[in-house]
Design an enzyme around this catalytic site. Structure first.
Site, PDB file in Angstrom:
ATOM      1  CD  GLU A  32     127.127  46.556  41.785  1.00 35.35           C
ATOM      2  OE1 GLU A  32     126.565  47.130  42.743  1.00 35.35           O
ATOM      3  OE2 GLU A  32     128.201  45.937  41.893  1.00 35.35           O
ATOM      4  CG  ASP A  54     131.661  45.151  37.517  1.00 31.95           C
ATOM      5  OD1 ASP A  54     130.551  45.471  37.057  1.00 31.95           O
ATOM      6  OD2 ASP A  54     131.823  44.666  38.652  1.00 31.95           O
ATOM      7  CG  ASP A  95     132.836  46.633  41.333  1.00 30.12           C
ATOM      8  OD1 ASP A  95     132.437  45.446  41.389  1.00 30.12           O
ATOM      9  OD2 ASP A  95     132.138  47.596  41.719  1.00 30.12           O
ATOM     10  CB  SER A  96     134.705  41.403  43.017  1.00 31.26           C
ATOM     11  OG  SER A  96     135.036  40.860  41.764  1.00 31.26           O
ATOM     12  CD  GLU A 146     126.359  39.373  43.792  1.00 29.12           C
ATOM     13  OE1 GLU A 146     126.618  40.213  42.915  1.00 29.12           O
ATOM     14  OE2 GLU A 146     127.107  39.142  44.761  1.00 29.12           O
ATOM     15  CE  LYS A 206     128.872  42.682  36.837  1.00 31.26           C
ATOM     16  NZ  LYS A 206     128.529  43.586  37.969  1.00 31.26           N
TER      17      LYS A 206
HETATM   18  O1  KIV Z   1     132.584  42.703  40.661  1.00 30.54           O
HETATM   19  C1  KIV Z   1     132.152  41.564  40.515  1.00 30.54           C
HETATM   20  O2  KIV Z   1     132.880  40.570  40.468  1.00 30.54           O
HETATM   21  C2  KIV Z   1     130.725  41.410  40.397  1.00 30.54           C
HETATM   22  C3  KIV Z   1     130.182  40.121  40.891  1.00 30.54           C
HETATM   23  C4  KIV Z   1     129.984  40.223  42.355  1.00 30.54           C
HETATM   24  C5  KIV Z   1     128.937  39.778  40.214  1.00 30.54           C
HETATM   25  O3  KIV Z   1     130.041  42.317  40.029  1.00 30.54           O
END
Ligand code: KIV
Length: 284
Positions: free
Chosen positions: A117, A85, A46-47, A184, A115
């Site tokens: 968080e 993500d 989600d970056s 992280e 994934k």
């Molecule tokens: O969204 C992403 O790229 C991530 C990284 C910051 C680990 O979750």
């Protein structure tokens, strides 16, 4: 073309101490270049919100954004293990929403895993997703979706008290059925302890070397994300400079008439010129 790796390959790599290489990608070309280079895994993070959509943080990113970019990445890297993500509020509200949204990554975008968080506070969601038969990875330490609570994009677990909390989170993720864990921006001393303590693969982004593999964000390592560069990033290219210089040259060429020359055009077919100029007279 190498065969797509599976969870079992990653467990074997952990046992054999072979490091996993992992980058983010959000689009077809980057995904295909990463696959051609031989990367082990891709994260459609989600970056994307910050790196390619121009937001200040990851909060505005939607499930629709993620699905669309995951689909592009899957088309670009059909033989690479890809992780979707889960964006902010796609899993926090309830277990059933978490399972439904995790499932969309697999059904609609062909992702291999998801994934999310958080540690203990999302362990119910991790368990529910894993119980649905979906590979789910945990992510603790600097968790960008809760950077407001963390006081910004800051390293975590740098003293005994906060490191203890992260160890409890890591254990809770494994216990809930998380198949792997991303750390992280935590100290390598803590990464080392968690990697030895847990049986699941442990990966690092800014968490040092003593673990099972490394992740970097493509915009950071390729040098096209310019807002800031975390300390843990090694830049392998300066794509921003390459692109800007190319655009500058193009502008100069067009303004001066140096582009396009005869090499770049399609002339009327040989022998058809007379007919062509005759036809133009119809419009005079
Ligand atoms: O969204 C992403 O790229 C991530 C990284 C910051 C680990 O979750």
């Amino acid at each position: 073309m190498s065969k797509k790796k599976t969870r079992l390959d990653f467990i074997k790599m952990k046992k054999e101490k072979e490091k996993v290489t992992w980058v983010t990608a959000y689009d077809f070309p980057t995904a295909s270049f990463a696959e051609q280079a031989g990367i082990d895994m891709i994260l459609v993070g989600d970056s994307m919100g910050m790196v390619i959509l121009g937001y200040q943080d990851t909060i505005p990113v939607t499930m629709e954004d993620c699905i669309s970019h995951c689909q592009a990445v899957r088309r670009g890297a059909p033989n690479t293990f890809c992780i979707g993500d889960m964006p902010f509020l796609s899993y926090q509200i309830s277990n059933s929403e978490a399972v439904r949204n995790a499932g969309r990554f697999l059904k609609k975008a062909g992702m291999d895993a998801v994934k999310l968080e958080g540690g203990r506070r999302v362990s119910d969601q991790i368990r529910a997703i894993a119980d649905a038969g979906i590979l789910v990875m945990g992510h603790i330490g600097l968790t960008p979706q809760s950077s407001g609570q963390l006081g910004g994009f800051k390293a975590q677990g740098r003293d005994a008290a906060s490191a203890r909390e992260l160890i409890k989170d890591a254990l809770a993720i494994q216990e809930a059925g998380g198949y792997a864990l991303l750390l992280e921006a935590v100290p390598p001393e803590l990464t080392n302890f968690i990697t030895k303590k847990l049986t699941i693969p442990i990966y690092s982004i800014g968490a040092g070397a003593p673990c099972d593999g490394q992740l970097l964000i493509c915009g950071d390592m390729l040098g096209f994300f310019q807002a800031f560069t975390p300390k843990f990033v090694k830049k392998y290219a300066n794509v921003a400079e390459i692109e800007t210089n190319a655009f500058k040259e193009y502008i100069k060429d067009v303004k001066s008439g140096a582009f396009p020359t005869d090499d770049y055009v399609y002339h009327i077919r040989k022998g058809k010129e007379e007919e062509f100029y005759e036809m133009l007279k119809e419009f005079e």
